[in-house]
Write an enzyme that holds these catalytic residues in place. Structure first.
Site, PDB file in Angstrom:
ATOM      1  N   ASN A   1       5.825  -5.024   6.860  1.00  0.00           N
ATOM      2  CA  ASN A   1       4.919  -3.901   7.080  1.00  0.00           C
ATOM      3  C   ASN A   1       5.487  -3.046   8.222  1.00  0.00           C
ATOM      4  O   ASN A   1       5.645  -3.529   9.346  1.00  0.00           O
ATOM      5  CB  ASN A   1       3.526  -4.464   7.433  1.00  0.00           C
ATOM      6  CG  ASN A   1       2.501  -3.374   7.694  1.00  0.00           C
ATOM      7  OD1 ASN A   1       2.812  -2.360   8.318  1.00  0.00           O
ATOM      8  ND2 ASN A   1       1.288  -3.576   7.244  1.00  0.00           N
TER       9      ASN A   1
ATOM     10  N   HIS B   1       3.903   0.056  12.264  1.00  0.00           N
ATOM     11  CA  HIS B   1       3.958   0.287  13.712  1.00  0.00           C
ATOM     12  C   HIS B   1       5.262   0.915  14.190  1.00  0.00           C
ATOM     13  O   HIS B   1       5.369   1.292  15.357  1.00  0.00           O
ATOM     14  CB  HIS B   1       3.569  -0.987  14.458  1.00  0.00           C
ATOM     15  CG  HIS B   1       2.142  -1.343  14.142  1.00  0.00           C
ATOM     16  ND1 HIS B   1       1.100  -0.486  14.428  1.00  0.00           N
ATOM     17  CD2 HIS B   1       1.588  -2.401  13.486  1.00  0.00           C
ATOM     18  CE1 HIS B   1      -0.031  -1.011  13.988  1.00  0.00           C
ATOM     19  NE2 HIS B   1       0.234  -2.170  13.414  1.00  0.00           N
TER      20      HIS B   1
ATOM     21  N   ARG C   1       4.985  10.071  20.397  1.00  0.00           N
ATOM     22  CA  ARG C   1       5.634  11.254  20.969  1.00  0.00           C
ATOM     23  C   ARG C   1       5.609  12.462  20.032  1.00  0.00           C
ATOM     24  O   ARG C   1       6.183  13.498  20.346  1.00  0.00           O
ATOM     25  CB  ARG C   1       7.089  10.911  21.329  1.00  0.00           C
ATOM     26  CG  ARG C   1       7.188  10.074  22.589  1.00  0.00           C
ATOM     27  CD  ARG C   1       6.739  10.901  23.791  1.00  0.00           C
ATOM     28  NE  ARG C   1       6.635  10.105  24.989  1.00  0.00           N
ATOM     29  CZ  ARG C   1       7.590   9.986  25.913  1.00  0.00           C
ATOM     30  NH1 ARG C   1       8.745  10.592  25.756  1.00  0.00           N
ATOM     31  NH2 ARG C   1       7.400   9.250  26.974  1.00  0.00           N
TER      32      ARG C   1
ATOM     33  N   HIS D   1       0.504   1.076   5.228  1.00  0.00           N
ATOM     34  CA  HIS D   1      -0.934   1.364   5.117  1.00  0.00           C
ATOM     35  C   HIS D   1      -1.174   2.817   5.476  1.00  0.00           C
ATOM     36  O   HIS D   1      -1.013   3.214   6.628  1.00  0.00           O
ATOM     37  CB  HIS D   1      -1.687   0.422   6.075  1.00  0.00           C
ATOM     38  CG  HIS D   1      -3.180   0.520   6.003  1.00  0.00           C
ATOM     39  ND1 HIS D   1      -4.003  -0.282   6.757  1.00  0.00           N
ATOM     40  CD2 HIS D   1      -4.003   1.303   5.265  1.00  0.00           C
ATOM     41  CE1 HIS D   1      -5.283   0.015   6.491  1.00  0.00           C
ATOM     42  NE2 HIS D   1      -5.296   0.982   5.599  1.00  0.00           N
TER      43      HIS D   1
ATOM     44  N   ARG E   1      -3.688   5.084   6.337  1.00  0.00           N
ATOM     45  CA  ARG E   1      -5.094   5.068   6.742  1.00  0.00           C
ATOM     46  C   ARG E   1      -5.699   6.459   6.617  1.00  0.00           C
ATOM     47  O   ARG E   1      -4.982   7.466   6.684  1.00  0.00           O
ATOM     48  CB  ARG E   1      -5.226   4.580   8.194  1.00  0.00           C
ATOM     49  CG  ARG E   1      -4.788   3.152   8.397  1.00  0.00           C
ATOM     50  CD  ARG E   1      -5.078   2.701   9.813  1.00  0.00           C
ATOM     51  NE  ARG E   1      -6.483   2.443   9.992  1.00  0.00           N
ATOM     52  CZ  ARG E   1      -7.038   1.220  10.038  1.00  0.00           C
ATOM     53  NH1 ARG E   1      -6.294   0.151   9.940  1.00  0.00           N
ATOM     54  NH2 ARG E   1      -8.332   1.084  10.191  1.00  0.00           N
TER      55      ARG E   1
ATOM     56  N   ARG F   1      -3.237   7.444  11.373  1.00  0.00           N
ATOM     57  CA  ARG F   1      -2.855   7.126  12.760  1.00  0.00           C
ATOM     58  C   ARG F   1      -1.420   6.621  12.857  1.00  0.00           C
ATOM     59  O   ARG F   1      -0.814   6.695  13.902  1.00  0.00           O
ATOM     60  CB  ARG F   1      -3.818   6.121  13.368  1.00  0.00           C
ATOM     61  CG  ARG F   1      -3.700   4.729  12.797  1.00  0.00           C
ATOM     62  CD  ARG F   1      -4.540   3.739  13.568  1.00  0.00           C
ATOM     63  NE  ARG F   1      -5.964   3.940  13.348  1.00  0.00           N
ATOM     64  CZ  ARG F   1      -6.856   2.947  13.443  1.00  0.00           C
ATOM     65  NH1 ARG F   1      -6.472   1.731  13.773  1.00  0.00           N
ATOM     66  NH2 ARG F   1      -8.129   3.174  13.217  1.00  0.00           N
ATOM     67  N   HIS F   2      -0.889   6.057  11.777  1.00  0.00           N
ATOM     68  CA  HIS F   2       0.535   5.675  11.824  1.00  0.00           C
ATOM     69  C   HIS F   2       1.285   6.263  10.627  1.00  0.00           C
ATOM     70  O   HIS F   2       1.926   7.296  10.758  1.00  0.00           O
ATOM     71  CB  HIS F   2       0.747   4.159  12.042  1.00  0.00           C
ATOM     72  CG  HIS F   2      -0.204   3.233  11.339  1.00  0.00           C
ATOM     73  ND1 HIS F   2      -0.367   3.242   9.981  1.00  0.00           N
ATOM     74  CD2 HIS F   2      -1.009   2.261  11.826  1.00  0.00           C
ATOM     75  CE1 HIS F   2      -1.240   2.302   9.659  1.00  0.00           C
ATOM     76  NE2 HIS F   2      -1.662   1.693  10.751  1.00  0.00           N
TER      77      HIS F   2
ATOM     78  N   GLU G   1      -0.833  -0.101   0.960  1.00  0.00           N
ATOM     79  CA  GLU G   1      -2.109  -0.594   1.466  1.00  0.00           C
ATOM     80  C   GLU G   1      -3.045   0.578   1.657  1.00  0.00           C
ATOM     81  O   GLU G   1      -2.647   1.588   2.262  1.00  0.00           O
ATOM     82  CB  GLU G   1      -1.847  -1.243   2.832  1.00  0.00           C
ATOM     83  CG  GLU G   1      -2.383  -2.625   2.977  1.00  0.00           C
ATOM     84  CD  GLU G   1      -2.301  -3.051   4.410  1.00  0.00           C
ATOM     85  OE1 GLU G   1      -3.305  -2.896   5.117  1.00  0.00           O
ATOM     86  OE2 GLU G   1      -1.243  -3.526   4.822  1.00  0.00           O
TER      87      GLU G   1
ATOM     88  N   THR H   1      -7.025  -4.072  10.378  1.00  0.00           N
ATOM     89  CA  THR H   1      -7.953  -4.512   9.336  1.00  0.00           C
ATOM     90  C   THR H   1      -8.628  -5.806   9.784  1.00  0.00           C
ATOM     91  O   THR H   1      -7.977  -6.828   9.936  1.00  0.00           O
ATOM     92  CB  THR H   1      -7.183  -4.730   8.017  1.00  0.00           C
ATOM     93  OG1 THR H   1      -6.325  -3.612   7.817  1.00  0.00           O
ATOM     94  CG2 THR H   1      -8.124  -4.860   6.858  1.00  0.00           C
TER      95      THR H   1
ATOM     96  N   GLU I   1      -4.413 -11.133  -1.609  1.00  0.00           N
ATOM     97  CA  GLU I   1      -3.736 -11.432  -0.349  1.00  0.00           C
ATOM     98  C   GLU I   1      -4.771 -12.081   0.557  1.00  0.00           C
ATOM     99  O   GLU I   1      -5.802 -11.473   0.895  1.00  0.00           O
ATOM    100  CB  GLU I   1      -3.172 -10.159   0.289  1.00  0.00           C
ATOM    101  CG  GLU I   1      -2.449 -10.493   1.596  1.00  0.00           C
ATOM    102  CD  GLU I   1      -1.623  -9.342   2.150  1.00  0.00           C
ATOM    103  OE1 GLU I   1      -1.085  -8.543   1.354  1.00  0.00           O
ATOM    104  OE2 GLU I   1      -1.512  -9.251   3.374  1.00  0.00           O
TER     105      GLU I   1
ATOM    106  N   HIS J   1      -1.430 -11.246   7.865  1.00  0.00           N
ATOM    107  CA  HIS J   1      -2.150 -10.730   9.034  1.00  0.00           C
ATOM    108  C   HIS J   1      -1.996 -11.689  10.204  1.00  0.00           C
ATOM    109  O   HIS J   1      -2.358 -12.854  10.124  1.00  0.00           O
ATOM    110  CB  HIS J   1      -3.636 -10.466   8.779  1.00  0.00           C
ATOM    111  CG  HIS J   1      -4.147  -9.331   9.630  1.00  0.00           C
ATOM    112  ND1 HIS J   1      -4.453  -9.484  10.958  1.00  0.00           N
ATOM    113  CD2 HIS J   1      -4.341  -8.019   9.355  1.00  0.00           C
ATOM    114  CE1 HIS J   1      -4.837  -8.318  11.447  1.00  0.00           C
ATOM    115  NE2 HIS J   1      -4.775  -7.410  10.505  1.00  0.00           N
ATOM    116  N   GLY J   2      -1.428 -11.160  11.283  1.00  0.00           N
ATOM    117  CA  GLY J   2      -1.325 -11.918  12.523  1.00  0.00           C
ATOM    118  C   GLY J   2      -0.270 -13.015  12.506  1.00  0.00           C
ATOM    119  O   GLY J   2      -0.264 -13.870  13.386  1.00  0.00           O
TER     120      GLY J   2
END
Ligand code: PXP
Length: 243
Positions: free
Chosen positions: A12, A15, A23, A48, A50, A54-55, A75, A106, A156, A193-194
């Site tokens: 993924n 990020h 920036r 993802h 969104r 945001r990313h 996603e 999420t 998932e 996740h995580g």
């Protein structure tokens, strides 16, 4: 060189876009990161889009599809806007997730059982377009059963609760049981996740799990060891747990 393993690693790259957006320019480029992930042995790319962008942004999704020779797992929340974008981009899979504006990531699984008819109708055009449907759910039998009933290809399993606990036995047992139950219902089982170097092995060892989707930790480790090395190290932990 591409690594072959029965357990696939989806990287993924959200990020990388978070860092870029800090920036407001074009660096670092999530699509370049996806190319690098492919060279390091990733089997797929997850991104993802969104609602608040945001990313990942719309143009990133278009480029990921066009420029990266790996399956794309899109996603998204189950909204009309995202459905239209997915039908345009035609990813290999759409992974439907719950989305709240105020959350950092999420937070829980999708309540498939609570919106079965609406989700069945929602996924129909996506399925008709040949896009595989993945549902990000908590490891609960009624969610698995509802997912199978509406014709999802994949579930998932949300590993977020497992990942943050210090005593993980009960959460792990629940994931193991859900993987068995889901596979018996004919669902392809993914998890994510995580996940980190430290907690991935017990999840990778679950026989029914065929794909892990991992993001934040790999991008974080990329700061110190580089993305390629982080991916190779994660693969090592996954493959080690499988043998
Ligand atoms: N799978 C799903 C459905 C997710 O929403 C996320 C987070 O975007 C991940 C996997 C990856 O989680 P993490 O970034 O914690 O590795």
């Amino acid at each position: 060189m591409q690594h072959r393993s029965s357990l696939r690693l989806g990287v993924n790259i959200d990020h990388v876009a978070t860092l870029r957006n800090a920036r407001g320019g074009t660096h670092p480029d999530p699509v370049a990161a996806a190319q690098l992930a492919r060279e390091a042995g990733a089997d797929g790319i997850t991104a993802h889009l969104r609602e608040d962008r945001r990313h990942i942004r719309d143009a990133d999704m278009v480029r990921l599809r066009a420029e990266v020779a790996l399956p794309l797992n899109f996603e998204m929340a189950a909204t009309a806007e995202m459905q239209a974008i997915a039908l345009d981009i035609r990813p290999n899979a759409c992974c439907l997730v719950p989305e709240k504006r105020e959350e950092r990531t999420t937070e829980g699984g999708l309540d498939v059982a609570g919106q079965e008819a609406a989700l069945a109708a929602y996924i129909a055009p996506l399925r008709a377009a040949g896009i595989r449907i993945s549902l990000f759910i908590d490891p609960e039998l009624h969610q698995l059963e509802a997912s199978a009933r509406i014709g999802a290809d994949i579930v998932e399993l949300h590993t977020g609760t497992y990942a943050v606990l210090s005593d993980r036995d009960a959460a792990l047992a629940q994931l193991q049981q859900a993987a068995v139950q889901g596979a018996a219902l004919g669902l392809e089982i993914h998890a994510g996740h995580g996940l980190t170097f430290e907690n991935v092995a017990p999840i990778a060892a679950i026989e029914q799990v065929v794909e892990l989707n991992i993001g934040h930790f790999l991008i974080g480790e990329a700061v110190s060891m580089g993305l390629a090395e982080a991916i190779r190290t994660m693969r090592g932990h996954m493959d080690g747990a499988r043998t």
